[in-house]
Design a protein around this motif. Structure first.
Motif, PDB file in Angstrom:
ATOM      1  N   UNK A  89      67.812 -33.544 -60.988  1.00 51.61           N
ATOM      2  CA  UNK A  89      67.592 -32.375 -61.860  1.00 51.61           C
ATOM      3  C   UNK A  89      66.223 -31.742 -61.564  1.00 51.61           C
ATOM      4  N   UNK A  90      65.225 -32.583 -61.481  1.00 52.15           N
ATOM      5  CA  UNK A  90      63.863 -32.120 -61.186  1.00 52.15           C
ATOM      6  C   UNK A  90      63.825 -31.372 -59.851  1.00 52.15           C
ATOM      7  N   UNK A  91      64.436 -31.937 -58.834  1.00 51.29           N
ATOM      8  CA  UNK A  91      64.440 -31.318 -57.500  1.00 51.29           C
ATOM      9  C   UNK A  91      65.130 -29.959 -57.541  1.00 51.29           C
ATOM     10  N   UNK A  92      66.282 -29.900 -58.194  1.00 48.60           N
ATOM     11  CA  UNK A  92      67.011 -28.626 -58.284  1.00 48.60           C
ATOM     12  C   UNK A  92      66.175 -27.556 -58.974  1.00 48.60           C
ATOM     13  N   UNK A  93      65.566 -27.910 -60.094  1.00 49.08           N
ATOM     14  CA  UNK A  93      64.755 -26.938 -60.833  1.00 49.08           C
ATOM     15  C   UNK A  93      63.567 -26.474 -59.997  1.00 49.08           C
ATOM     16  N   UNK A  94      62.881 -27.418 -59.378  1.00 53.28           N
ATOM     17  CA  UNK A  94      61.719 -27.058 -58.573  1.00 53.28           C
ATOM     18  C   UNK A  94      62.125 -26.222 -57.358  1.00 53.28           C
ATOM     19  N   UNK A  95      63.255 -26.523 -56.761  1.00 56.18           N
ATOM     20  CA  UNK A  95      63.731 -25.728 -55.620  1.00 56.18           C
ATOM     21  C   UNK A  95      64.002 -24.292 -56.058  1.00 56.18           C
ATOM     22  N   UNK A  96      64.672 -24.148 -57.193  1.00 47.28           N
ATOM     23  CA  UNK A  96      64.989 -22.802 -57.690  1.00 47.28           C
ATOM     24  C   UNK A  96      63.715 -22.046 -58.052  1.00 47.28           C
ATOM     25  N   UNK A  97      62.780 -22.705 -58.689  1.00 45.59           N
ATOM     26  CA  UNK A  97      61.530 -22.073 -59.109  1.00 45.59           C
ATOM     27  C   UNK A  97      60.677 -21.679 -57.907  1.00 45.59           C
ATOM     28  N   UNK A  98      60.753 -22.473 -56.852  1.00 44.63           N
ATOM     29  CA  UNK A  98      59.897 -22.250 -55.689  1.00 44.63           C
ATOM     30  C   UNK A  98      60.571 -21.488 -54.555  1.00 44.63           C
ATOM     31  N   UNK A  99      61.632 -20.770 -54.863  1.00 47.29           N
ATOM     32  CA  UNK A  99      62.167 -19.809 -53.916  1.00 47.29           C
ATOM     33  C   UNK A  99      63.301 -20.248 -53.019  1.00 47.29           C
ATOM     34  N   UNK A 104      72.737 -20.231 -52.248  1.00 47.46           N
ATOM     35  CA  UNK A 104      73.050 -21.609 -51.852  1.00 47.46           C
ATOM     36  C   UNK A 104      73.000 -22.536 -53.072  1.00 47.46           C
ATOM     37  N   UNK A 105      71.983 -22.389 -53.921  1.00 50.65           N
ATOM     38  CA  UNK A 105      71.828 -23.269 -55.080  1.00 50.65           C
ATOM     39  C   UNK A 105      72.968 -23.114 -56.082  1.00 50.65           C
ATOM     40  N   UNK A 106      73.353 -21.882 -56.350  1.00 51.91           N
ATOM     41  CA  UNK A 106      74.402 -21.642 -57.339  1.00 51.91           C
ATOM     42  C   UNK A 106      75.768 -21.911 -56.725  1.00 51.91           C
ATOM     43  N   UNK A 107      75.981 -21.413 -55.510  1.00 52.07           N
ATOM     44  CA  UNK A 107      77.252 -21.664 -54.820  1.00 52.07           C
ATOM     45  C   UNK A 107      78.439 -21.229 -55.642  1.00 52.07           C
ATOM     46  N   UNK A 108      79.405 -22.125 -55.780  1.00 55.32           N
ATOM     47  CA  UNK A 108      80.659 -21.812 -56.473  1.00 55.32           C
ATOM     48  C   UNK A 108      80.575 -21.989 -57.983  1.00 55.32           C
ATOM     49  N   UNK A 109      79.423 -22.348 -58.482  1.00 54.72           N
ATOM     50  CA  UNK A 109      79.300 -22.623 -59.911  1.00 54.72           C
ATOM     51  C   UNK A 109      79.053 -21.354 -60.716  1.00 54.72           C
ATOM     52  N   UNK A 110      79.589 -21.350 -61.918  1.00 53.92           N
ATOM     53  CA  UNK A 110      79.382 -20.245 -62.852  1.00 53.92           C
ATOM     54  C   UNK A 110      78.512 -20.729 -64.001  1.00 53.92           C
ATOM     55  N   UNK A 111      77.602 -19.864 -64.412  1.00 50.52           N
ATOM     56  CA  UNK A 111      76.713 -20.178 -65.525  1.00 50.52           C
ATOM     57  C   UNK A 111      76.858 -19.074 -66.554  1.00 50.52           C
ATOM     58  N   UNK A 112      77.001 -19.469 -67.799  1.00 48.86           N
ATOM     59  CA  UNK A 112      77.113 -18.504 -68.887  1.00 48.86           C
ATOM     60  C   UNK A 112      75.942 -18.666 -69.829  1.00 48.86           C
ATOM     61  N   UNK A 113      75.225 -17.569 -70.021  1.00 48.40           N
ATOM     62  CA  UNK A 113      74.133 -17.552 -70.984  1.00 48.40           C
ATOM     63  C   UNK A 113      74.251 -16.277 -71.805  1.00 48.40           C
ATOM     64  N   UNK A 114      74.109 -16.424 -73.100  1.00 46.29           N
ATOM     65  CA  UNK A 114      74.123 -15.265 -73.982  1.00 46.29           C
ATOM     66  C   UNK A 114      72.779 -14.557 -73.887  1.00 46.29           C
TER      67      UNK A 114
END
Length: 172
Positions: A89-99, A104-114
């Motif tokens: 989890x830490x690695x994923x968050x840091x990868x996303x935050x650091x560019x 590639x990170x999201x790929x086939x996944x869907x995220x829903x946020x209001x």
């Protein structure tokens, strides 16, 4: 330079390995712990009501310490899994935050946020953390640690041979 997350992860692994070593020492030295009138030295009916009822013999000591070792091993596996997933989890968050590449990170996944959930976050880091947590939960729902690690490897573009992931004899 190692990240704080990596240091925390390796420190915890070292503590778990240390616990296993202590269990092995107890198993190897169980006869040194025997008492005169009880299974182990310094056993009292008040402080150790269950152990005080055990027979004072080598087989009884063997059963008790082997059960302790097995319990520690089970806890080790569960705790290791929790630590590995927390580190991922830490690695994923840091990868996303650091560019890292968001496609590639999201790929086939869907995220829903209001909208109110997005607006309630105080900064971009919190939004990214929430998104990556949802993605990780979707990955973890597959219920296969090997698949989880393989997908994380692909999301992060890591050059790890699949044989290393599939190998069940990795040393910690």
């Amino acid at each position: 330079m190692n990240s704080k997350g990596y240091k925390r992860f390796t420190d915890r692994l070292r503590y778990f390995r240390e616990d296993n070593e202590v269990a092995e020492i107890i198993v190897a030295n169980k006869e040194l712990l025997k008492g005169e009138a009880s299974i182990f030295a310094n056993i009292t009916d008040v402080n150790h009501p269950i152990l005080s009822k055990r027979q004072n013999n080598a087989n009884s000591r063997k059963l008790v310490v082997q059960h302790l070792r097995k319990t520690i091993y089970v806890a080790f596996v569960k705790d290791m899994y929790e630590e590995v997933t927390e580190y991922i989890r830490y690695i994923l968050k840091e990868a996303a935050i650091n560019g890292a590449d968001p496609n590639r990170l999201v790929g086939e996944h869907n995220v829903n946020m209001k909208a109110n959930e997005i607006l309630s976050k105080s900064n971009k880091r919190e939004i990214i953390s929430t998104i990556m947590e949802q993605i990780f939960q979707q990955l973890e729902n597959e219920r296969s640690t090997i698949t989880l690690i393989s997908k994380i490897k692909n999301k992060l573009g890591l050059n790890i041979p699949q044989a290393s992931i599939d190998n069940d004899s990795v040393k910690f």
